[in-house]
Design a protein around this motif. Structure first.
Motif, short mmCIF file in Angstrom:
data_model
loop_
_atom_site.label_atom_id
_atom_site.label_comp_id
_atom_site.label_asym_id
_atom_site.label_seq_id
_atom_site.Cartn_x
_atom_site.Cartn_y
_atom_site.Cartn_z
N GLY A 198 0.78 -1.23 0.00
CA GLY A 198 0.00 0.00 0.00
C GLY A 198 0.81 1.27 0.00
O GLY A 198 0.34 2.31 0.47
N ARG A 199 2.01 1.21 -0.56
CA ARG A 199 2.87 2.39 -0.62
C ARG A 199 2.95 2.91 -2.05
O ARG A 199 3.01 2.12 -2.99
CB ARG A 199 4.28 2.06 -0.11
CG ARG A 199 5.18 3.27 0.01
CD ARG A 199 6.53 2.92 0.59
NE ARG A 199 7.33 4.12 0.76
CZ ARG A 199 8.62 4.12 1.09
NH1 ARG A 199 9.26 2.97 1.30
NH2 ARG A 199 9.27 5.25 1.23
N ASP A 200 3.00 4.22 -2.19
CA ASP A 200 3.15 4.83 -3.51
C ASP A 200 4.58 4.60 -3.99
O ASP A 200 5.53 5.06 -3.35
CB ASP A 200 2.85 6.33 -3.41
CG ASP A 200 2.95 7.04 -4.76
OD1 ASP A 200 3.33 6.40 -5.76
OD2 ASP A 200 2.66 8.25 -4.80
N PRO A 201 4.78 3.91 -5.12
CA PRO A 201 6.15 3.69 -5.60
C PRO A 201 6.92 4.97 -5.85
O PRO A 201 8.16 4.98 -5.77
CB PRO A 201 5.94 2.91 -6.91
CG PRO A 201 4.60 2.28 -6.78
CD PRO A 201 3.78 3.24 -5.97
N ALA A 202 6.24 6.05 -6.12
CA ALA A 202 6.91 7.32 -6.40
C ALA A 202 7.60 7.90 -5.17
O ALA A 202 8.39 8.84 -5.29
CB ALA A 202 5.91 8.34 -6.95
N GLU A 203 7.34 7.33 -3.99
CA GLU A 203 8.01 7.80 -2.78
C GLU A 203 9.47 7.36 -2.72
O GLU A 203 10.24 7.88 -1.90
CB GLU A 203 7.29 7.28 -1.54
CG GLU A 203 5.89 7.84 -1.35
CD GLU A 203 5.20 7.27 -0.13
OE1 GLU A 203 5.85 6.50 0.62
OE2 GLU A 203 4.01 7.57 0.07
N ILE A 204 9.87 6.42 -3.58
CA ILE A 204 11.22 5.86 -3.52
C ILE A 204 12.01 6.32 -4.74
O ILE A 204 11.67 5.97 -5.87
CB ILE A 204 11.19 4.32 -3.45
CG1 ILE A 204 10.40 3.87 -2.21
CG2 ILE A 204 12.61 3.77 -3.40
CD1 ILE A 204 10.22 2.37 -2.11
N GLU A 205 13.06 7.10 -4.50
CA GLU A 205 13.94 7.54 -5.57
C GLU A 205 14.78 6.36 -6.05
O GLU A 205 15.25 5.56 -5.25
CB GLU A 205 14.85 8.66 -5.05
CG GLU A 205 15.75 9.28 -6.10
CD GLU A 205 16.59 10.43 -5.55
OE1 GLU A 205 17.02 11.27 -6.33
OE2 GLU A 205 16.80 10.46 -4.30
N ARG A 206 15.00 6.27 -7.36
CA ARG A 206 15.77 5.18 -7.95
C ARG A 206 17.17 5.69 -8.30
O ARG A 206 17.32 6.72 -8.96
CB ARG A 206 15.07 4.61 -9.19
CG ARG A 206 13.56 4.38 -9.01
CD ARG A 206 13.22 3.46 -7.83
NE ARG A 206 11.83 3.56 -7.43
CZ ARG A 206 10.86 2.77 -7.87
NH1 ARG A 206 11.13 1.83 -8.75
NH2 ARG A 206 9.63 2.93 -7.42
#
Length: 261
Positions: free
Chosen positions: A203-211
């Motif tokens: 349930g986490r927004d993938p956009a919260e994690i910088e690649r």
């Protein structure tokens, strides 16, 4: 995933086969050139070249960089979870966070370099053992930050390094704000997709994690395709043998500025 973040460029100064004075000068030059992040690594011996060549320890160096710089973020790419108790590591990170006025990134991974373990008295175990230890450490680090006085100056970014799809990327989804990986464009794109799926599962927004990725060639060869794969932090590695050369880093900085407009 479409990431609205701007492109950032990092430099990993590999603290091997050189003198600390050269490392210090290069950190200053990189900051003056406009790099966003300067990393070292957390090992006790060189990873290549002369195996018993000159080498310096990670976290004491980060404390020195915190005083020697004023703008760049700093961190390890990556800290080995096995070498320090999680509560101690949390306190060290909080302290460097304060020394740097909020510029520390806590990069962390499960560990892999067996010579470090053997010569410094750590239990190497299996890859599964080390991954389980990392999974247990990540929430303990955050719990310790919540207890420390004074508290960290900010929500310290946590970077998890590694590409294991079942465990490492799952832990990244659960605990990290940055993921750092390796490989060609197709590999990185695939790993980003796996990470996105883990984020959706919890349930986490993938956009919260910088690649973030390590780049070994220039931006004309790699930049656009990795950007389209979702990468926003591009880190150039530099070995100290023969002196640090920032020419490739400056090519990436110019590409960053053009890309960000």
């Amino acid at each position: 995933m479409t990431d609205p973040r701007p492109v950032r460029v990092g430099l990993q100064l590999q603290p091997q086969h050189t003198d600390y004075a050269d490392i210090r000068r290069t950190v200053a030059a990189a900051e003056e050139a406009g790099v966003d992040v300067v990393f070292n690594w957390d090992h006790f011996f060189p990873l290549y070249g002369e195996p018993d060549g000159r080498h310096f320890e990670c976290w004491t160096m980060l404390g020195a960089w915190a005083e020697a710089t004023s703008r760049v973020e700093i961190g390890a790419l990556v800290t080995c979870n096995s070498y320090r108790n999680p509560e101690l590591l949390a306190d060290m990170a909080r302290t460097v966070d304060h020394i740097s006025d909020g510029r520390l990134i806590l990069g962390i991974g499960a560990g892999w370099f067996e010579r470090d373990y053997d010569e410094y008295g750590y239990e190497f175990g299996t890859a599964g053992d080390r991954l389980r230890d990392l999974a247990a450490a990540l929430p303990r680090i955050r719990a310790r930050w919540a207890k420390l006085n004074p508290a960290p100056t900010r929500d310290i970014p946590v970077l998890v390094g590694g590409g294991g799809e079942k465990k490492t990327l799952r832990y990244t989804a659960e605990h990290a704000t940055i993921w750092h990986g390796f490989g060609d464009v197709a590999t990185v794109a695939h790993k980003c997709g796996v990470l996105d799926a883990h984020c959706r599962d919890i349930g986490r927004d993938p956009a919260e994690i910088e690649r973030s990725v390590a780049v070994e060639h220039g931006p004309d060869e790699l930049g656009p395709a990795l950007y389209d794969a979702g990468v926003r932090l591009f880190t150039v590695g530099q070995d100290g043998q023969g002196g640090y050369d920032l020419s490739r880093l400056k090519d990436w900085l110019a590409w960053r500025d053009e890309r960000n407009g």
